[in-house]
Design a protein around this motif. Structure first.
Motif, PDB file in Angstrom:
ATOM      1  N   SER A 247       0.823  -1.127  -0.121  1.00 37.96           N
ATOM      2  CA  SER A 247      -0.018   0.044   0.073  1.00 37.96           C
ATOM      3  C   SER A 247       0.886   1.215   0.034  1.00 37.96           C
ATOM      4  N   ILE A 248       0.527   2.278  -0.817  1.00 39.42           N
ATOM      5  CA  ILE A 248       1.418   3.301  -0.829  1.00 39.42           C
ATOM      6  C   ILE A 248       0.678   4.621  -0.370  1.00 39.42           C
ATOM      7  N   SER A 249       1.411   5.312   0.467  1.00 42.43           N
ATOM      8  CA  SER A 249       0.565   6.567   1.101  1.00 42.43           C
ATOM      9  C   SER A 249       1.603   7.524   0.598  1.00 42.43           C
ATOM     10  N   LEU A 250       0.974   8.635  -0.025  1.00 44.61           N
ATOM     11  CA  LEU A 250       1.523   9.881  -0.694  1.00 44.61           C
ATOM     12  C   LEU A 250       0.748  11.209   0.109  1.00 44.61           C
ATOM     13  N   SER A 251       1.632  12.001   0.613  1.00 46.13           N
ATOM     14  CA  SER A 251       1.073  13.214   1.335  1.00 46.13           C
ATOM     15  C   SER A 251       1.951  14.401   0.714  1.00 46.13           C
ATOM     16  N   PHE A 252       1.195  15.493   0.490  1.00 46.66           N
ATOM     17  CA  PHE A 252       1.938  16.778   0.094  1.00 46.66           C
ATOM     18  C   PHE A 252       1.053  17.934   0.661  1.00 46.66           C
ATOM     19  N   THR A 253       1.605  19.084   0.665  1.00 45.52           N
ATOM     20  CA  THR A 253       0.814  20.326   0.582  1.00 45.52           C
ATOM     21  C   THR A 253       0.935  21.372  -0.671  1.00 45.52           C
ATOM     22  N   ALA A 254      -0.069  21.504  -1.350  1.00 43.26           N
ATOM     23  CA  ALA A 254      -0.056  22.188  -2.496  1.00 43.26           C
ATOM     24  C   ALA A 254      -0.414  23.582  -2.085  1.00 43.26           C
TER      25      ALA A 254
ATOM     26  N   ARG B  89      -3.673  13.932   0.873  1.00 41.51           N
ATOM     27  CA  ARG B  89      -3.476  12.707   1.397  1.00 41.51           C
ATOM     28  C   ARG B  89      -4.004  11.477   0.414  1.00 41.51           C
ATOM     29  N   ILE B  90      -3.072  10.707  -0.006  1.00 44.99           N
ATOM     30  CA  ILE B  90      -3.711   9.689  -0.994  1.00 44.99           C
ATOM     31  C   ILE B  90      -3.160   8.505  -0.514  1.00 44.99           C
ATOM     32  N   VAL B  91      -4.158   7.508  -0.466  1.00 46.94           N
ATOM     33  CA  VAL B  91      -3.590   6.063  -0.241  1.00 46.94           C
ATOM     34  C   VAL B  91      -3.906   5.156  -1.428  1.00 46.94           C
TER      35      VAL B  91
END
Length: 183
Positions: free
Chosen positions: A22-29, A91-93
């Motif tokens: 499972s891949i979790s990606l997070s960032f603030t745009a 936040r995307i999983v």
């Protein structure tokens, strides 16, 4: 020009070489993300069949759609609905059901090969390294030896190995030896 100001982070579960994860990606745009905008994530040496993805999203961008491109080892995630107001915490999983596999040979912490790009109406971001990601250490050579090769005898065990990355001071190595016991 858009910005994520070094906030991009990746995590994987489980973090095991060659396993589906499972891949979790997070960032603030720090720019609006709108319908048709795309988030591109390059993950060299990862593998899966090219396909549409199931995503779980916790962000103010609401609906997202994703695809995996095997030939580029990359994710493309597109916004499907209204614009978000910056700063936008994303936040995307990508759950393991999508079948994306971690590389067999591992990778270093904060690996500069992991790159993110955003193509957005109100400011794009060219490919830039993901700021934070864990290490996946794998052994490129290993040798296990023991002094007394007799069942139920005490023995000294030695392990020699080479890893694909530098081990951190104070870190630990776990060696599992099924059938062995200590008194």
């Amino acid at each position: 020009l858009g910005s994520i100001q070094g906030t991009a982070a990746l995590s994987f579960d489980p973090l095991q070489a060659g396993s589906v994860t499972s891949i979790s990606l997070s960032f603030t745009a720090y720019m609006p993300l709108c319908q048709g905008d795309s988030i591109l994530l390059s993950l060299p040496e990862f593998s899966a069949a090219s396909a549409s993805l199931i995503l779980f999203v916790n962000s103010s961008t609401h609906e997202l759609n994703g695809t995996w491109a095997e030939s580029f080892a990359s994710l493309q995630i597109s916004a499907l609905d209204k614009c978000s107001q910056p700063p936008t915490v994303v936040r995307i999983v990508i759950p393991s059901i999508n079948g994306i596999r971690l590389p067999e040979l591992g990778f270093s912490a904060n690996d500069p090969a992991f790159k993110i790009s955003i193509i957005a109406q109100f400011g794009s971001i060219p490919y830039t390294a993901v700021s934070k990601s864990p290490a996946l250490i794998s052994l490129t050579y290993s040798e296990l030896g023991y002094s007394t090769p007799l069942a139920l005898w005490k023995t000294n065990i030695s392990l020699r190995f080479s890893a694909n990355t530098v081990l951190e001071q104070g870190g630990s190595i776990i060696l599992k030896l099924p059938g062995f016991y200590s008194d």
